[in-house]
Write a protein that holds these residues in place. Structure first.
Motif, PDB file in Angstrom:
ATOM      1  N   PHE A 202       0.859  -1.193   0.000  1.00  0.00           N
ATOM      2  CA  PHE A 202       0.000   0.000   0.000  1.00  0.00           C
ATOM      3  C   PHE A 202       0.890   1.236   0.000  1.00  0.00           C
ATOM      4  CE2 PHE A 202      -1.909  -3.547   2.086  1.00  0.00           C
ATOM      5  CZ  PHE A 202      -3.219  -3.563   1.656  1.00  0.00           C
ATOM      6  N   ARG A 203       0.640   2.136  -0.930  1.00  0.00           N
ATOM      7  CA  ARG A 203       1.427   3.377  -0.940  1.00  0.00           C
ATOM      8  C   ARG A 203       0.517   4.555  -1.216  1.00  0.00           C
ATOM      9  NH1 ARG A 203       6.878   1.661  -4.382  1.00  0.00           N
ATOM     10  NH2 ARG A 203       7.261  -0.183  -3.108  1.00  0.00           N
ATOM     11  N   ASN A 204       0.634   5.537  -0.361  1.00  0.00           N
ATOM     12  CA  ASN A 204      -0.132   6.750  -0.546  1.00  0.00           C
ATOM     13  C   ASN A 204       0.604   7.586  -1.594  1.00  0.00           C
ATOM     14  OD1 ASN A 204      -2.083   8.571  -0.089  1.00  0.00           O
ATOM     15  ND2 ASN A 204      -1.621   8.864   2.075  1.00  0.00           N
ATOM     16  N   GLU A 217      -2.946   0.632  -3.882  1.00  0.00           N
ATOM     17  CA  GLU A 217      -2.939  -0.722  -3.326  1.00  0.00           C
ATOM     18  C   GLU A 217      -2.588  -1.647  -4.480  1.00  0.00           C
ATOM     19  OE1 GLU A 217      -6.711  -1.799  -1.598  1.00  0.00           O
ATOM     20  OE2 GLU A 217      -6.293  -3.926  -1.860  1.00  0.00           O
ATOM     21  N   PHE A 218      -1.540  -2.421  -4.343  1.00  0.00           N
ATOM     22  CA  PHE A 218      -1.106  -3.246  -5.469  1.00  0.00           C
ATOM     23  C   PHE A 218      -0.386  -4.480  -4.932  1.00  0.00           C
ATOM     24  CE2 PHE A 218       3.352  -1.923  -5.083  1.00  0.00           C
ATOM     25  CZ  PHE A 218       3.214  -0.735  -4.388  1.00  0.00           C
ATOM     26  N   GLU A 219      -0.128  -5.412  -5.835  1.00  0.00           N
ATOM     27  CA  GLU A 219       0.562  -6.633  -5.410  1.00  0.00           C
ATOM     28  C   GLU A 219       1.977  -6.670  -5.964  1.00  0.00           C
ATOM     29  OE1 GLU A 219      -1.716 -10.573  -4.765  1.00  0.00           O
ATOM     30  OE2 GLU A 219      -2.816  -9.460  -6.277  1.00  0.00           O
ATOM     31  N   GLN A 220       2.879  -7.109  -5.109  1.00  0.00           N
ATOM     32  CA  GLN A 220       4.266  -7.258  -5.554  1.00  0.00           C
ATOM     33  C   GLN A 220       4.637  -8.735  -5.578  1.00  0.00           C
ATOM     34  OE1 GLN A 220       6.095  -4.431  -2.642  1.00  0.00           O
ATOM     35  NE2 GLN A 220       6.925  -3.486  -4.482  1.00  0.00           N
ATOM     36  N   MET A 221       5.432  -9.089  -6.547  1.00  0.00           N
ATOM     37  CA  MET A 221       6.005 -10.440  -6.612  1.00  0.00           C
ATOM     38  C   MET A 221       7.501 -10.192  -6.511  1.00  0.00           C
ATOM     39  SD  MET A 221       3.761 -11.947  -9.793  1.00  0.00           S
ATOM     40  CE  MET A 221       4.442 -10.925 -11.099  1.00  0.00           C
TER      41      MET A 221
HETATM   42  P1  ATP Z   1       8.203   3.679  -9.166  1.00  0.00           P
HETATM   43  O1  ATP Z   1       9.544   4.321  -9.470  1.00  0.00           O
HETATM   44  O2  ATP Z   1       7.390   3.360 -10.392  1.00  0.00           O
HETATM   45  O3  ATP Z   1       7.435   4.380  -8.093  1.00  0.00           O
HETATM   46  P2  ATP Z   1       9.522   2.046  -7.304  1.00  0.00           P
HETATM   47  O4  ATP Z   1      10.933   2.171  -7.769  1.00  0.00           O
HETATM   48  O5  ATP Z   1       9.043   2.789  -6.127  1.00  0.00           O
HETATM   49  O6  ATP Z   1       8.530   2.275  -8.537  1.00  0.00           O
HETATM   50  P3  ATP Z   1       9.749  -0.515  -6.125  1.00  0.00           P
HETATM   51  O7  ATP Z   1       9.583  -0.029  -4.761  1.00  0.00           O
HETATM   52  O8  ATP Z   1      11.093  -0.994  -6.571  1.00  0.00           O
HETATM   53  O9  ATP Z   1       9.169   0.530  -7.149  1.00  0.00           O
HETATM   54  O10 ATP Z   1       8.646  -1.626  -6.389  1.00  0.00           O
HETATM   55  C1  ATP Z   1       8.860  -2.731  -7.237  1.00  0.00           C
HETATM   56  C2  ATP Z   1       7.782  -2.844  -8.285  1.00  0.00           C
HETATM   57  O11 ATP Z   1       6.474  -2.742  -7.703  1.00  0.00           O
HETATM   58  C3  ATP Z   1       7.816  -1.761  -9.343  1.00  0.00           C
HETATM   59  O12 ATP Z   1       8.767  -2.050 -10.330  1.00  0.00           O
HETATM   60  C4  ATP Z   1       6.397  -1.832  -9.879  1.00  0.00           C
HETATM   61  O13 ATP Z   1       6.262  -2.930 -10.806  1.00  0.00           O
HETATM   62  C5  ATP Z   1       5.592  -2.147  -8.651  1.00  0.00           C
HETATM   63  N1  ATP Z   1       5.004  -0.932  -8.081  1.00  0.00           N
HETATM   64  C6  ATP Z   1       5.609  -0.021  -7.285  1.00  0.00           C
HETATM   65  N2  ATP Z   1       4.763   0.963  -6.936  1.00  0.00           N
HETATM   66  C7  ATP Z   1       3.574   0.657  -7.523  1.00  0.00           C
HETATM   67  C8  ATP Z   1       2.278   1.295  -7.547  1.00  0.00           C
HETATM   68  N3  ATP Z   1       2.039   2.392  -6.860  1.00  0.00           N
HETATM   69  N4  ATP Z   1       1.299   0.710  -8.266  1.00  0.00           N
HETATM   70  C9  ATP Z   1       1.515  -0.433  -8.951  1.00  0.00           C
HETATM   71  N5  ATP Z   1       2.705  -1.072  -8.964  1.00  0.00           N
HETATM   72  C10 ATP Z   1       3.723  -0.547  -8.275  1.00  0.00           C
END
Ligand code: ATP
Length: 457
Positions: A202-204, A217-221
């Motif tokens: 979750f990121r605001n 709100e998103f899913e990370q793998m």
């Molecule tokens: P960005 O520069 O796009 O904000 P980030 O460098 O903060 O991404 P990471 O923290 O490395 O991203 O997160 C890993 C992956 O999670 C990203 O490459 C992306 O695929 C996904 N991700 C990150 N933030 C989001 C978001 N707000 N919504 C959807 N997917 C996200």
């Protein structure tokens, strides 16, 4: 074959074909939240399964976990999120819109400059020197940069005292770091090994938008590979390659993918690279591979008081492992896959059909069972009953056969099985291929093996 995809077209298709709906739609929506419909949830689950298969199931040195979303708040002190990690934000005084300074710089330089690792002063100076204007109103009238904490908060008790504040995790990786010792001990794992996880974050976000690209709100793998420093660059490079190979194996084409090495790094990082995809909004990050040094385990050692070091049983060397992180958003990858799969194809008869050319292994439905006429429904349901034990199947008996084929093309079903009057006589069916539209005749008992072969991943 021509492609004319815009984000709006994709959003419409998703809405009308059951991939993705606006979150809380009947209440007018809730900005930057999305609900996955019956078709979308299949696609996303298949993407997650494919990732797990490649990176956990097929890799004996990787162990999966599913850690709690709510973590001890000290985790976020150790990670640095509570104190300083916020995004660098600026407001445009003229049009009152809010922007991320790093994104503004990266967009201005068309991705040539990575602002990660730049201080606030350096970013402000860059923006001034390059006269970077507000993308909304075109004026340059910025406030100074302020940090913005992207973590959502909730509270553990009903009273909501400040001391009860709990964070919704903004990244899944901390669940792996805090379980490093548990996994190592219970699985008798020897460094190098990795811990992987798929889960919600979750990121605001300051600038969410572009459909599934950036949501709150998103899913990370993602996985964290723990290794000795001497092996760390090799692992870093091999995860870059594996990450690329993975997205190519799901159908993303070489010309729409590129590496983007960061030249400015976070203070603890030794190397960092994104894979970018050519979305309809331009080249943007799809995933990240980061060499994080010993930062994560050292910090958790410091904040928890637990010794996070590893004792090598062969050499007797005691050390803090380095971490290589590979992280990709499931939703963002799904968006890329939908963009790549989309085609508006001109047919010989002058009509246009929309086809989603998903790799069969990740297509939402593998097969659709279509009785040519309603009175063939009994036989068709029998075929559906048999196939649905093995595959996700759709069943449709409403409307002309041509319209039903088009609907399946739009949700990317690789095979349509049509039941006709001959089926009642000879137990054979027509199988139509989504991409070529060619039709062949097969016995019903031959169907499972035929489909299985096509969806192997
Ligand atoms: P960005 O520069 O796009 O904000 P980030 O460098 O903060 O991404 P990471 O923290 O490395 O991203 O997160 C890993 C992956 O999670 C990203 O490459 C992306 O695929 C996904 N991700 C990150 N933030 C989001 C978001 N707000 N919504 C959807 N997917 C996200």
């Amino acid at each position: 074959m021509e492609k004319k995809l815009t984000m709006d077209k994709l959003v419409n298709l998703c809405k009308n074909r059951g991939f993705v709906f606006q979150g809380s739609e009947i209440y007018g929506g809730f900005a930057n939240t999305w609900d996955f419909g019956p078709v979308g949830v299949e696609l996303k689950n298949n993407i997650k399964r494919a990732w797990w298969k490649k990176f956990v199931q097929e890799d004996p040195s990787t162990y999966g976990v599913d850690a709690a979303i709510l973590m001890n708040p000290k985790v976020w002190e150790a990670s640095g999120h509570v104190q300083s990690f916020g995004d660098p934000k600026m407001d445009c005084k003229n049009c009152k819109t809010r922007h991320r300074a790093d994104t503004i710089i990266e967009n201005f330089s068309k991705g040539a400059i990575s602002a990660e690792g730049m201080s606030d002063e350096e970013m402000e100076k860059y923006i001034e020197e390059h006269d970077i204007k507000c993308p909304n109103c075109g004026k340059r009238d910025w406030t100074p940069i302020r940090k913005f904490n992207p973590m959502f908060t909730t509270s553990r008790n009903m009273v909501g005292d400040e001391k009860d504040v709990v964070y919704l995790r903004p990244e899944t990786c901390q669940g792996e770091y805090v379980n490093f010792l548990n996994v190592q001990r219970t699985m008798r794992a020897k460094v190098p090994f990795a811990i992987a996880q798929i889960g919600k974050s979750f990121r605001n976000e300051i600038t969410p938008g572009n459909f599934l690209f950036r949501t709150v709100e998103f899913e990370q793998m993602e996985l964290q590979m723990f290794c000795h420093e001497k092996d760390s660059m090799n692992f870093y490079n091999s995860y870059k390659e594996r990450a690329l190979k993975f997205v190519e194996s799901l159908g993303l084409s070489e010309e729409n993918l590129r590496f983007h090495d960061h030249d400015k790094l976070a203070h603890y990082a030794k190397a960092a690279c994104d894979i970018q995809y050519n979305f309809p909004i331009g080249w943007q990050e799809l995933n990240g591979v980061h060499h994080r040094g010993t930062w994560d385990l050292s910090r958790h050692g410091e904040y928890s008081g637990k010794n996070m070091d590893y004792l090598d049983p062969f050499t007797n060397e005691r050390y803090t492992p380095n971490v290589i992180e590979y992280s990709i958003g499931a939703d963002r990858l799904m968006l890329a896959i939908m963009c790549e799969a989309y085609e508006e194809e001109e047919l010989e008869n002058g009509e246009t059909r929309i086809v989603m050319h998903f790799l069969p292994a990740i297509a939402p439905y593998k097969v659709a069972v279509l009785p040519l006429q309603k009175n063939l429904g009994e036989k068709a349901r029998e075929v559906y009953g048999a196939l649905s034990k093995e595959f996700m199947c759709d069943y449709d008996e409403a409307g002309s056969i041509g319209k039903r084929y088009r609907r399946q093309d739009e949700i990317g079903t690789p095979f349509c099985v049509t039941i006709d009057f001959d089926t009642l006589e000879d137990n054979s069916v027509t199988v139509r291929d989504r991409d070529t539209m060619k039709q062949i005749r097969l016995k019903i008992e031959e169907l499972p093996a035929y489909i299985q072969k096509a969806i192997k991943f």
